[in-house]
Design an enzyme around this catalytic site. Structure first.
Site, PDB file in Angstrom:
ATOM      1  N   GLU A   1       0.833  -1.210   0.000  1.00 46.50           N
ATOM      2  CA  GLU A   1       0.000   0.000   0.000  1.00 46.50           C
ATOM      3  C   GLU A   1       0.871   1.265   0.000  1.00 46.50           C
ATOM      4  OE1 GLU A   1      -2.330   0.356   3.550  1.00 46.50           O
ATOM      5  OE2 GLU A   1      -3.777   1.732   2.626  1.00 46.50           O
TER       6      GLU A   1
ATOM      7  N   LYS B   1      -9.480   2.676  -2.435  1.00 44.34           N
ATOM      8  CA  LYS B   1      -9.706   2.001  -1.142  1.00 44.34           C
ATOM      9  C   LYS B   1     -11.148   2.233  -0.678  1.00 44.34           C
ATOM     10  CE  LYS B   1      -7.347   1.856   3.403  1.00 44.34           C
ATOM     11  NZ  LYS B   1      -6.043   2.210   4.022  1.00 44.34           N
TER      12      LYS B   1
ATOM     13  N   CYS C   1      -5.958  -2.654   1.954  1.00 41.12           N
ATOM     14  CA  CYS C   1      -5.739  -2.615   3.410  1.00 41.12           C
ATOM     15  C   CYS C   1      -6.977  -2.905   4.271  1.00 41.12           C
ATOM     16  CB  CYS C   1      -5.089  -1.286   3.799  1.00 41.12           C
ATOM     17  SG  CYS C   1      -4.359  -1.346   5.470  1.00 41.12           S
TER      18      CYS C   1
END
Lengths: 383, 383
Positions: free
Chosen positions: A119, A195, A232
Site C-alpha cells: 500500500e 480504497k 488494506c
C-alpha cells in the site's frame, strides 16, 4: 528495531517441532501442503546479493478434460522504506523506485506474470502524523504520474501486469485518494481502484487525507487472470471481498500497511477466510520495518508522544480457495513471494463446496436492505 | 481410530517450543493471551472420573464508568456417540442424554450460564449413509420432544440457558429440519432456529433429509446475553454471521459436525473471522470420534464403499471480537470448554475498530440487489 523482532512463525515451527508432528501442525494450520517452486539459480543469487528474502510456492489443481491448466505466477513484494522520512521527497520516491525495480527484475527472472506492491508503496506510511505537509506531496496522478510511468516501463519490459498502490492526486477534482493503479503487461493503464473502507482507529484516521473510494468493486481482466484489489482496511469487511468475487475476481490482492500490536492476530485469518468463502485466491501484502518521523505525535491512547508507531510485520502470504495457504514471508526483511497458482482450482472448489449456490443471496439482499433502514427492528425473541 | 489421531495443536506447541518463542507463536496464532480460569476442584475431579477433558479460559474487558462488567460463562460440549450406531434408537438417545447430562452437571459446578451441545447431538451424524431409515426416527418435536423436556429439566435445575441442536420433526407441516432449540434458564422454550445453509458436498448432501431453514436470523435475548445459533455449514457464509450480528447477537454459537480431511484447515479460520468482522463472540463446537455404520456407503469420490466417513476432530474453541481466541479442546476426547467473557468487550471493540460504521452497508444492499439479478453485468474492465 527490526533486529529484536521475532523473525517468522514458520521458521520457528520448523526449527523446533519433530518431523511427524510438524506435518500435522502444518496441515492443521496451513492446509494441504504447497509445493516449493524450483526458482532459477540466478534469481536466488540476485535476491541474496540485493539482500531480500525470496520464496516460491505452488498451488495445483486437478487436470480437466475440456480446459487446459491456467497457471499464473504472482509476485508479492514487501519492503522497508529506503531513505529516512525527512530526506527530500523526490529522493525518497526515486530510492523506492530503484529498490522495488531491482526486486521486480528478480520477479521477472522467476517468471512472475502479475506483481503487486504494498500500500502507498512510494512513501512512508506517514498518515499517523496527521500532518498534511509534506506528505501530500507524495501524491501523484494515477494515469500520468511518474510512478505510473515507471511501472509502465517495467510492465512492458517484463511482460508483467503491475499493481501499483499509491497516494493519488486527482487534480481534476482536487481530491486525494488511496488508489491502486493496474497496469497491463502491454504497458497500458488498465484502470484504478480506490480504497473502499477507511480506518478510523489508533494512529490511522486516514480520512484526514482521503475518503472512502468511489470506484466500487471493479475487476480487471488481464491476460493472466481476472484480478481485483482490496486495499488494506477493506480486508476486515467480508462484504468487500464478496463483491469483488461477485464481479468475477479470480485473484484478490490486499496491499496493506499494518503494525503488530494492532492487527497481527487477525492477519492470517481475514484474507484466508476470504479465499475460502469466495472460492478465489487472495494475496495479503504488508510492508515491513519501523518508520521514524521527525515530529512527534500522539496515538489517542493516553500514552506519551512518540516518533514511530510500531513495527510493520511483513508476513505477506497467499491463500487458496481450498483453505490452504503459502508460508508467509518474514516479519523483518524485504521479500519477494512468488506463487504459482492454477486458476482452474477456483471453479473446481466452487463446484465442490458450492458456497455461491448455497448462499441464498436474494434473501440477504432483502434482509440487508431492511437492516440499513433507520426504523429497522432487529429480530429478537424475548421471554 | 481416535488413538492414532494427533491429539492437539496447542499441546504439541507447548511441548516443543522454548518459552520465549512459544509466547510469540501464541500471540501471532491466538492473539492476546486468554487467562486460565480457576475451576472448582470438585469439577476437575468429576471431569476426570467421567473421562472428559475440562478446560477453562477467560476473556476480559476494560472497566467502564457507566456500565458494570457483564460477565457470562459459556460451556461448549463436544462428545463421541455412546452406543454403536446399530443399537436400539431409544437406547442411543438415552445414553446420549445420560452422557451429556453428566457433563452439564460439571458445567454447572463451573458456573456456566449458557451451554451449547454439538449439532444433532442425540444421534450419530448418519446423513452420509443416505438411508432414511432408521435415522429419521431420531427426529423429535422442538417444542415437546423428549430431548427438549430433558433439557428443560436441566435448565431449571442448573439455572442455565441450553442450546440443544436436534433433528427436528415438524409434524404439523410433515417436515424435518436441522434445528437448535433454545431453552431459557427458567425452563421455557424460548424458540428455535433452523440451519440456514445446507451442504451438498462429499458425504454431506443433507438436503436428502432437510432443507434450508426458514427461521431467518433470530436472536434470543437471555438473562446472560443476546445469543444466536449459526448451525454448522452456515459458518462458511460470512453473510449468515453478519445478519445474526445485525440483529443484535452478542454471542453466536456454531454447533457443527465436520471431519478432518474435509474442513480442518478452515476450522480455526471461519468462526474466528466472524468474531473479528462482527465485533462479537463466536463459539465453534465440533463432535469428536469416528462413527461406524452397518451398511456400507460411497462418497462420490471414486473410492470404495466404506463404513465410516472419517474422524470428527473436536477442537471446539471460542473467539473474541479483539481477534484473540481460546485454545481448542482436543481432537480426540470428549470435552467441556468453559469460557468466561465480559460482553462489554463487544462494544469496546466496536467503538475501537468501527467496522459497523465503516461498513457502507447501504451501498452493499444496492450492489447485492443488483448482483442477484439474472441480467447482472459484472463490473469488468478489459483492455
Amino acid at each position: 528495531m527490526s533486529s529484536c523482532e521475532f523473525e517468522s512463525l514458520e521458521k520457528c515451527l520448523e526449527t523446533h517441532l519433530p518431523e511427524a508432528e510438524l506435518s500435522e501442525v502444518k496441515r492443521i494450520l496451513f492446509g494441504k501442503e504447497t509445493k516449493k517452486l524450483d526458482l532459477p539459480a540466478a534469481a536466488v543469487s540476485a535476491a541474496s546479493e540485493r539482500d531480500f528474502e525470496l520464496q516460491g510456492f505452488g498451488f495445483e489443481a486437478s487436470p480437466e478434460q475440456l480446459r487446459p491448466a491456467r497457471r499464473t505466477r504472482v509476485g508479492l513484494i514487501q519492503n522497508q522504506i529506503v531513505l529516512p522520512t525527512d530526506a527530500p521527497i523526490l529522493d525518497q520516491i526515486t530510492a523506492m523506485h530503484s529498490r522495488v525495480g531491482e526486486m521486480v527484475e528478480v520477479a521477472a527472472m522467476c517468471g512472475v506474470n502479475i506483481v503487486c506492491f504494498q500500500e502507498t508503496w512510494t512513501m512512508p506510511f506517514a498518515f499517523c502524523t496527521r500532518e498534511k505537509e509534506p506528505w501530500t506531496e507524495f501524491a501523484e496522478s494515477a494515469e500520468e504520474g511518474n510512478t505510473t510511468r515507471f511501472c509502465q516501463e517495467l510492465a512492458k519490459k517484463y511482460n508483467m501486469v503491475i499493481i501499483s498502490p499509491i497516494l493519488e492526486r486527482d487534480a481534476r477534482h482536487s481530491t486525494l485518494w488511496n488508489t491502486a493503479v493496474v497496469i497491463s503487461n502491454t504497458g497500458n493503464v488498465l484502470g484504478k481502484t480506490r480504497k473502499n473502507h477507511i480506518p478510523r482507529i489508533g494512529d490511522f484516521n486516514e480520512s484526514t487525507y482521503y475518503m472512502e473510494g468511489d470506484s466500487g468493486h471493479t475487476v480487471f481482466q488481464t491476460q493472466f487472470g481476472n484480478i481485483a484489489v482490496n486495499i488494506c482496511y477493506g480486508r476486515h469487511h467480508p462484504l468487500n471481498w464478496f463483491m469483488f468475487s461477485m464481479n468475477g475476481a479470480e485473484i484478490i490482492f490486499n496491499p496493506s500497511a499494518t503494525v503488530g500490536a494492532l492487527s497481527e492476530p487477525m492477519w492470517s485469518i481475514e484474507a484466508r477466510n476470504a479465499a475460502i468463502a469466495n472460492h478465489c485466491f487472495t494475496c495479503a501484502i504488508n510492508r515491513v520495518g519501523t518508520e521514524t518521523f521527525k515530529s512527534e505525535f500522539t496515538s489517542g491512547d493516553g500514552k506519551k508522544a512518540h516518533h514511530d508507531f510500531g513495527h510493520f510485520y511483513g508476513s505477506s502470504y497467499v491463500s487458496a480457495p481450498d483453505g490452504s495457504r503459502s508460508p508467509g514471508l518474514s516479519r523483518t526483511r524485504d521479500g519477494l513471494l512468488v506463487v504459482e497458482m492454477d486458476l482452474n482450482l477456483n471453479r473446481q472448489i466452487s463446484d465442490k463446496w458450492s458456497f455461491k449456490m448455497t448462499g441464498r443471496y436474494p434473501e440477504y439482499a432483502e434482509e440487508l436492505t431492511e437492516a440499513v433502514k433507520h426504523d429497522f427492528k432487529p429480530k429478537v425473541v424475548k421471554e
